[in-house]
Design an enzyme around this catalytic site. Structure first.
Site, short mmCIF file in Angstrom:
data_model
loop_
_atom_site.label_atom_id
_atom_site.label_comp_id
_atom_site.label_asym_id
_atom_site.label_seq_id
_atom_site.Cartn_x
_atom_site.Cartn_y
_atom_site.Cartn_z
N ARG A 1 -5.38 -5.77 0.51
CA ARG A 1 -5.90 -4.92 -0.56
C ARG A 1 -4.82 -4.50 -1.56
NH1 ARG A 1 -9.17 -7.19 1.64
NH2 ARG A 1 -11.02 -6.43 2.71
N GLU B 1 -8.41 3.17 0.32
CA GLU B 1 -8.73 1.89 -0.31
C GLU B 1 -9.35 2.15 -1.68
OE1 GLU B 1 -11.57 -2.01 0.41
OE2 GLU B 1 -10.61 -1.08 2.13
N SER C 1 -15.94 0.93 0.71
CA SER C 1 -15.05 1.29 1.81
C SER C 1 -13.98 2.27 1.32
CB SER C 1 -14.37 0.03 2.37
OG SER C 1 -15.32 -0.83 2.95
#
Length: 315
Positions: free
Chosen positions: A184, A308, A233
């Site tokens: 990520r 995130e 998320s």
């Protein structure tokens, strides 16, 4: 197009002088809540929706040096703080949403193309390997920057290269090797805007590709609070060596945070790694709830969860 004032007419709170003459839509003090999935947050000093790549590069090249620039896609993995966003927010619309099938199972996409469109075009062309993009609720620009992933694959597995416009208006091409992808995260320069990207697939059967996309869609529907005001998320899954192999949602559960509330912000009952806006939550409520979850998880498990969701703007 809204008229942009000269520097002597700059509104309070605006960061940097903004040039006139853009062909696209240019709006000052533009509300952003309606453009993000959480439906919360403040305004952009300026919101620019360029008419095409030339409009974007000429606009950015004329900005006062140092003016903050931020790209906005579908707003699916983003908290816009209540104080708004300084400088210029660039939103790539329809002119940047094209998807084209090239030779050798390559798909070329505009930075504003949604993941579901990319996956669908690949399916129709019999190109496999991009089905996971069906499960990423964002645009090409966003998931190239964040190395978006779902269901066992991530952008680093399929990206060939991307075309990027820097905040000063200069354009560069970056091969995947230059992005130094990790989980990520990429080394894409701050304020850079991904205007196009090329993905590598393999030959496949459209029916099988479609079946896999349907499986992904059903799995998301069954496990995630998709029909709420959410941000996807919330926390990254921590490294297995630090979490005993537990994923973020399991750690949130272990800390007793499923269903936890702060104002109208809540940890989803359906998926503990999702925050939702159940009514009129402020971005402060949502971010504050996330920080409380991080605190409780750290106390209960010793694991420091990392966000995130991107959090931008003034508190």
């Amino acid at each position: 197009m809204a008229e942009a004032p000269g520097s002597d007419e700059e509104p309070a709170g605006t960061s940097g002088w903004v040039p006139q003459g853009a062909r696209g839509s240019l709006t000052r003090n533009a509300p952003l809540a309606k453009l993000v999935w959480f439906k919360s947050g403040g305004a952009a000093d300026w919101l620019f929706e360029p008419a095409d790549i030339e409009d974007l590069t000429s606009f950015l090249s004329a900005l006062e040096p140092g003016t903050p620039v931020m790209a906005l896609g579908l707003g699916s993995n983003l908290i816009i703080r209540d104080g708004g966003v300084p400088g210029v927010v660039v939103r790539l619309g329809k002119p940047f949403a094209g998807v084209e099938v090239k030779r050798d199972c390559v798909i070329e996409c505009g930075g504003g193309a949604p993941g579901i469109l990319v996956a669908s075009q690949a399916r129709d062309a019999g190109i496999a390997g991009l089905e996971f993009l069906r499960g990423i609720p964002g645009t090409v620009g966003g998931f190239v920057r964040m190395n978006g992933g779902a269901y066992g694959r991530e952008v680093a597995d399929v990206l060939i290269d991307c075309d990027v416009v820097l905040p000063d208006g200069n354009s560069i091409n970056l091969p995947v090797s230059d992005l130094d992808y990790t989980y990520r995260h990429s080394r894409l320069p701050e304020g850079a805007i991904v205007v196009s990207a090329r993905f590598q697939g393999t030959k496949g059967d459209p029916a099988e590709i479609g079946a896999e996309m349907d499986r992904i869609a059903e799995a998301r529907e069954n496990s995630q609070p998709l029909r709420t005001k959410t941000g996807g998320s919330t926390f990254k899954n921590p490294p297995p060596e630090s979490s005993g192999g537990q994923k973020a949602w399991q750690l949130v559960d272990a800390a007793g945070c499923r269903g936890l509330k702060k104002g109208d912000a809540q940890v989803s009952e359906k998926h503990a790694n999702f925050l939702i806006n159940t009514g009129d939550a402020t971005s402060g409520d949502i971010e504050g709830l996330g920080e409380e979850v991080r605190r409780r998880v750290s106390e209960a498990t010793g694991v420091a969860l990392e966000w995130e969701i991107q959090r931008v703007g003034r508190p």
